[in-house]
Design a protein around this motif. Structure first.
Motif, PDB file in Angstrom:
ATOM      1  N   LEU B  87       0.845  -1.205   0.000  1.00 13.50           N
ATOM      2  CA  LEU B  87       0.000   0.000   0.000  1.00 13.50           C
ATOM      3  C   LEU B  87       0.872   1.243   0.000  1.00 13.50           C
ATOM      4  CD1 LEU B  87      -2.791  -0.886   2.576  1.00 13.50           C
ATOM      5  CD2 LEU B  87      -3.004  -0.648   0.123  1.00 13.50           C
ATOM      6  N   GLY B  88       1.934   1.210   0.835  1.00 17.85           N
ATOM      7  CA  GLY B  88       2.837   2.360   0.901  1.00 17.85           C
ATOM      8  C   GLY B  88       3.528   2.599  -0.425  1.00 17.85           C
ATOM      9  N   ALA B  89       4.008   1.503  -1.031  1.00 19.18           N
ATOM     10  CA  ALA B  89       4.763   1.647  -2.279  1.00 19.18           C
ATOM     11  C   ALA B  89       3.875   2.169  -3.407  1.00 19.18           C
ATOM     12  CB  ALA B  89       5.373   0.315  -2.674  1.00 19.18           C
ATOM     13  N   MET B  90       2.577   1.850  -3.364  1.00 24.58           N
ATOM     14  CA  MET B  90       1.699   2.220  -4.468  1.00 24.58           C
ATOM     15  C   MET B  90       1.521   3.723  -4.607  1.00 24.58           C
ATOM     16  SD  MET B  90       1.001  -0.371  -6.089  1.00 24.58           S
ATOM     17  CE  MET B  90       2.531  -1.065  -5.541  1.00 24.58           C
ATOM     18  N   VAL B  91       1.470   4.436  -3.466  1.00 23.92           N
ATOM     19  CA  VAL B  91       1.130   5.862  -3.544  1.00 23.92           C
ATOM     20  C   VAL B  91       2.301   6.767  -3.183  1.00 23.92           C
ATOM     21  CG1 VAL B  91      -1.303   5.518  -3.143  1.00 23.92           C
ATOM     22  CG2 VAL B  91       0.219   5.810  -1.200  1.00 23.92           C
ATOM     23  N   SER B  92       3.483   6.161  -2.966  1.00 26.45           N
ATOM     24  CA  SER B  92       4.618   6.964  -2.530  1.00 26.45           C
ATOM     25  C   SER B  92       4.996   7.987  -3.595  1.00 26.45           C
ATOM     26  CB  SER B  92       5.801   6.041  -2.248  1.00 26.45           C
ATOM     27  OG  SER B  92       6.916   6.815  -1.944  1.00 26.45           O
ATOM     28  N   GLY B  93       5.355   9.188  -3.142  1.00 25.22           N
ATOM     29  CA  GLY B  93       5.743  10.243  -4.080  1.00 25.22           C
ATOM     30  C   GLY B  93       7.235  10.513  -4.009  1.00 25.22           C
ATOM     31  N   ASP B  94       7.974   9.539  -3.502  1.00 21.86           N
ATOM     32  CA  ASP B  94       9.394   9.757  -3.271  1.00 21.86           C
ATOM     33  C   ASP B  94      10.135   8.472  -3.636  1.00 21.86           C
ATOM     34  OD1 ASP B  94      11.362  11.569  -1.394  1.00 21.86           O
ATOM     35  OD2 ASP B  94      11.792   9.427  -1.250  1.00 21.86           O
ATOM     36  N   VAL B  95      11.186   8.574  -4.439  1.00 20.70           N
ATOM     37  CA  VAL B  95      11.843   7.364  -4.937  1.00 20.70           C
ATOM     38  C   VAL B  95      12.452   6.562  -3.797  1.00 20.70           C
ATOM     39  CG1 VAL B  95      13.659   6.471  -6.419  1.00 20.70           C
ATOM     40  CG2 VAL B  95      12.274   8.364  -7.183  1.00 20.70           C
ATOM     41  N   PHE B  96      13.068   7.262  -2.821  1.00 27.40           N
ATOM     42  CA  PHE B  96      13.686   6.528  -1.724  1.00 27.40           C
ATOM     43  C   PHE B  96      12.639   5.778  -0.903  1.00 27.40           C
ATOM     44  CE2 PHE B  96      15.418   6.125   2.591  1.00 27.40           C
ATOM     45  CZ  PHE B  96      16.481   5.295   2.287  1.00 27.40           C
ATOM     46  N   ASN B  97      11.519   6.427  -0.644  1.00 23.56           N
ATOM     47  CA  ASN B  97      10.439   5.754   0.072  1.00 23.56           C
ATOM     48  C   ASN B  97       9.965   4.523  -0.679  1.00 23.56           C
ATOM     49  OD1 ASN B  97      10.134   7.116   2.368  1.00 23.56           O
ATOM     50  ND2 ASN B  97       8.088   7.891   1.946  1.00 23.56           N
ATOM     51  N   PHE B  98       9.862   4.688  -1.978  1.00 19.79           N
ATOM     52  CA  PHE B  98       9.422   3.563  -2.805  1.00 19.79           C
ATOM     53  C   PHE B  98      10.387   2.388  -2.677  1.00 19.79           C
ATOM     54  CE2 PHE B  98       9.701   1.251  -6.813  1.00 19.79           C
ATOM     55  CZ  PHE B  98       8.427   0.744  -6.866  1.00 19.79           C
ATOM     56  N   THR B  99      11.703   2.659  -2.757  1.00 20.80           N
ATOM     57  CA  THR B  99      12.673   1.563  -2.669  1.00 20.80           C
ATOM     58  C   THR B  99      12.624   0.915  -1.288  1.00 20.80           C
ATOM     59  OG1 THR B  99      14.360   3.171  -2.102  1.00 20.80           O
ATOM     60  CG2 THR B  99      14.256   2.450  -4.387  1.00 20.80           C
ATOM     61  N   LEU B 100      12.401   1.763  -0.283  1.00 21.32           N
ATOM     62  CA  LEU B 100      12.324   1.233   1.081  1.00 21.32           C
ATOM     63  C   LEU B 100      11.141   0.267   1.216  1.00 21.32           C
ATOM     64  CD1 LEU B 100      14.270   1.982   3.256  1.00 21.32           C
ATOM     65  CD2 LEU B 100      12.643   3.622   4.136  1.00 21.32           C
ATOM     66  N   PHE B 101       9.985   0.686   0.690  1.00 20.74           N
ATOM     67  CA  PHE B 101       8.803  -0.179   0.736  1.00 20.74           C
ATOM     68  C   PHE B 101       9.040  -1.443  -0.081  1.00 20.74           C
ATOM     69  CE2 PHE B 101       6.138   3.641   1.879  1.00 20.74           C
ATOM     70  CZ  PHE B 101       5.757   3.155   3.104  1.00 20.74           C
ATOM     71  N   ALA B 102       9.732  -1.300  -1.217  1.00 18.93           N
ATOM     72  CA  ALA B 102       9.987  -2.468  -2.063  1.00 18.93           C
ATOM     73  C   ALA B 102      10.838  -3.488  -1.319  1.00 18.93           C
ATOM     74  CB  ALA B 102      10.674  -2.046  -3.360  1.00 18.93           C
ATOM     75  N   SER B 103      11.860  -3.005  -0.590  1.00 18.04           N
ATOM     76  CA  SER B 103      12.710  -3.965   0.122  1.00 18.04           C
ATOM     77  C   SER B 103      11.942  -4.591   1.276  1.00 18.04           C
ATOM     78  CB  SER B 103      13.994  -3.307   0.600  1.00 18.04           C
ATOM     79  OG  SER B 103      13.687  -2.249   1.466  1.00 18.04           O
ATOM     80  N   LEU B 104      11.022  -3.816   1.870  1.00 24.51           N
ATOM     81  CA  LEU B 104      10.178  -4.372   2.938  1.00 24.51           C
ATOM     82  C   LEU B 104       9.284  -5.485   2.385  1.00 24.51           C
ATOM     83  CD1 LEU B 104       9.530  -4.098   5.872  1.00 24.51           C
ATOM     84  CD2 LEU B 104       7.851  -2.361   5.334  1.00 24.51           C
ATOM     85  N   VAL B 105       8.764  -5.260   1.172  1.00 30.66           N
ATOM     86  CA  VAL B 105       7.969  -6.306   0.519  1.00 30.66           C
ATOM     87  C   VAL B 105       8.810  -7.556   0.326  1.00 30.66           C
ATOM     88  CG1 VAL B 105       6.917  -6.958  -1.678  1.00 30.66           C
ATOM     89  CG2 VAL B 105       6.314  -4.806  -0.621  1.00 30.66           C
ATOM     90  N   GLY B 106      10.071  -7.373  -0.084  1.00 26.22           N
ATOM     91  CA  GLY B 106      10.962  -8.518  -0.265  1.00 26.22           C
ATOM     92  C   GLY B 106      11.123  -9.308   1.016  1.00 26.22           C
ATOM     93  N   ILE B 107      11.371  -8.585   2.122  1.00 26.93           N
ATOM     94  CA  ILE B 107      11.584  -9.255   3.405  1.00 26.93           C
ATOM     95  C   ILE B 107      10.339 -10.040   3.823  1.00 26.93           C
ATOM     96  CG2 ILE B 107      11.968  -8.864   5.863  1.00 26.93           C
ATOM     97  CD1 ILE B 107      13.552  -6.336   4.996  1.00 26.93           C
ATOM     98  N   THR B 108       9.162  -9.404   3.725  1.00 24.95           N
ATOM     99  CA  THR B 108       7.942 -10.073   4.172  1.00 24.95           C
ATOM    100  C   THR B 108       7.611 -11.265   3.267  1.00 24.95           C
ATOM    101  OG1 THR B 108       6.693  -8.412   2.980  1.00 24.95           O
ATOM    102  CG2 THR B 108       6.870  -8.134   5.340  1.00 24.95           C
TER     103      THR B 108
END
Lengths: 281, 222, 67
Positions: B87-108
């Motif tokens: 959910l966070g990655a879908m609406v993020s307006g910041d590239v770093f935030n997006f990458t952070l959410f993406a790596s969190l998705v990887g971990i989970t």
């Protein structure tokens, strides 16, 4: 609005029937009547319905709602000239529906269908390449802008022919009885739809009919342009019949061959786009 | 006040959510992805796990696998965390935030797969873990190159016409997302069918597909 | 689910989408709201109407199952 949805469902089911008839005639069989799929849907909707004991209950039902919902949304995106990227997104979300449909039942056949549907994720890549190629010409991904571009510069079918071929392949990979329809191959019963019977199957039929309507409509809109409504339906029918010929004369590929063919097409299109990028700057 | 520079790609923004200088946005495209992620997160919460039916090889016998409560609780927790990260990655307006959410998705995602106590599945989870770890390098590397070459990570500025983002950064970003959302890698491993699929394994697929869709929007817009 | 419940839900969903269309044509709500309502209501309409007419009413004959 709901009338248009019902109309699209009806036409989609009729096209499915014509598809079956055309395949049968090519193969020298009499084939079912063209309204067979409409009858099928009604028949399924009258059957006794329940949920298998081993199924993941909410998901089992929810995928049917999602299947109808996403393709209704896709129809509105097309009609209102929304974003092509959104249409691509919905096409990919359909993969999740297929996957969820197979996984939710607990049946091994459904699971094999689901795994095959993920394997054939390669079929999505040509659509992405199509979108990039279209963007090269129109500099916009809004469907309204693309239609407007074609009114000025002529149909994209001529200038971006490889992209049209890719989109054609995408539609082919979603047709029933086609070379790429490995997810519903008969060696795994009905693949991911095996356990969805009765009303659930009727709902899926409605969703798939909308899907066929939307994909054919999108092809005509993107590569030929806006036509008068009856002519639009006629061109869609012609494309469908050409697809039926392909389906009738090709055997179903094995899962890994499917991926290979689709990846090769994607590779060829990537080269096309790189060349386009070099030529057009 | 805000005006998305790329209205012709995902549609104009409908609503923005400000967190200081990080401005999340809902355009028709990101909003649709957000709603879809939300639907499947809710489904992961309310659905019972499926009871997988296995057929004994070479015989007529078949049986349904039972799912223990502990396993279900852990997998559900991971699936919900995965849904929230998506959910966070879908609406993020910041590239770093997006990458952070993406790596969190990887971990989970690894968490969902690794919960299952089966040697083959654990083997697969181990290999996914390696792929996801490797993928963080191009993922954050892509974001770092974007920052170094343009001086900003805000999508609102990166999407503007004048800003040139190097193509290698875009490629790295896509590569990283493909590794984190492990859909392309997990299909090649049939071991996954040994674990019960719905609704938790499905969440792996949902999150990786949605991440892929979002990164396409970001890369085309930049 | 009772036969009655399925009918009420199905008809309500159909009613919502027809009402949304009417309101949008009259200009009372924006078009995208009506579309959104229809997207949510249409699947419910299809499924629940089908569930209604496939449900047993409880007084069927016992089917002929052979000699």
């Amino acid at each position: 609005m709901i009338l248009y949805l019902l109309f699209a469902t009806f036409i989609g089911l009729l096209y499915h029937g014509i598809h079956r008839k055309a395949i049968a005639r090519v193969q020298g069989r009499p084939g079912p009547p063209i309204w067979q799929e409409i009858l099928h849907t009604l028949k399924f909707s009258f059957k006794e319905t329940w949920i298998p004991k081993t199924a993941s209950q909410s998901l089992f039902i929810a995928v049917v709602f999602v299947a109808i919902g996403i393709w209704s949304a896709a129809l509105y995106v097309l009609l209102s000239g929304g974003s092509l990227l959104l249409l691509f997104g919905i096409y990919l979300l359909h993969k999740i529906v297929e996957h969820g449909m197979g996984l939710s039942s607990g049946s091994p056949y459904g699971k094999f269908g689901a795994i095959r549907s993920v394997i054939s994720a390669a079929s999505e890549l040509p659509l992405l390449v199509t979108i990039v190629a279209v963007y090269f010409f129109t500099h916009s991904l809004s469907i309204a802008d693309i239609v407007a571009y074609q009114e000025v510069h002529g149909p994209l079918l001529i200038v971006a022919f490889p992209a049209a071929v890719a989109m054609y392949l995408v539609i082919l990979s979603k047709m029933h009885y086609g070379p790429f329809s490995i997810i519903e191959a008969k060696e795994i019963v009905s693949g991911n739809m095996t356990e969805h019977f009765g009303v659930w199957r009727a709902g899926l039929q409605v969703g798939f009919a909308l899907k066929t309507y939307v994909l054919l409509y999108a092809f005509v809109l993107l590569f030929i342009g806006q036509l008068p409504f009856v002519l639009m339906l006629l061109v869609m029918l012609l494309i469908l019949i050409s697809l039926s010929f392909v389906c009738a004369v090709t055997p179903m590929l094995s899962p890994y061959d499917t991926v290979t063919v689709q990846s090769l097409v994607t590779g060829a299109l990537v080269i096309y786009i790189i060349i386009l990028g070099v030529i057009m700057g | 006040m805000f005006n998305l520079p790329t209205g012709n790609i995902g549609g104009q923004e409908l609503f923005v959510l400000e967190f200081g200088d990080i401005v999340n946005y809902f355009s028709p495209y990101t909003a649709a992805l957000f709603v879809f992620a939300l639907i499947f997160t809710v489904l992961a919460i309310v659905s019972r796990p499926e009871r997988q039916v296995d057929i004994a090889f070479g015989g007529d016998a078949y049986g349904a696998k039972e799912v223990s409560i502990d396993l279900m609780r852990f997998q559900r927790f991971m699936a919900i965390a995965c849904g929230l990260a998506t959910l966070g990655a879908m609406v993020s307006g910041d590239v770093f935030n997006f990458t952070l959410f993406a790596s969190l998705v990887g971990i989970t995602n690894i968490g969902i797969v690794a919960a299952y106590r089966n040697r083959h599945v654990l083997n697969a989870a181990f290999q996914y873990g390696i792929v996801a770890m490797l993928a963080t390098v191009p993922l954050f590397g892509g974001a770092a190159i974007i920052l170094a070459s343009t001086g900003t990570l805000s999508m609102w500025e990166l999407f503007a016409d004048g800003v040139a983002v190097p193509i290698i950064a875009k490629a790295f970003l896509v590569l990283g997302v493909m590794g984190e959302g492990m859909a392309p890698f997990y299909v090649a491993k049939a071991e996954i069918t040994r674990a019960q699929g719905a609704p938790f394994i499905l969440m792996v697929h949902v999150s990786s597909l949605l991440l892929f869709l979002r990164v396409i929007e970001i890369v085309i817009s930049m | 689910m009772k036969k009655q419940t399925a009918l009420i839900t199905g008809v309500a969903a159909g009613g919502i989408s027809v009402a949304a269309w009417a309101l949008a044509t009259g200009g009372y709500i924006p078009h995208w709201t009506a579309e959104l309502l229809t997207i949510v209501a249409f699947p419910a309409f299809v499924i629940f109407v089908a569930l209604w007419w496939s449900a047993k009413s409880g007084d069927e004959d016992i089917p002929f199952i052979g000699y």
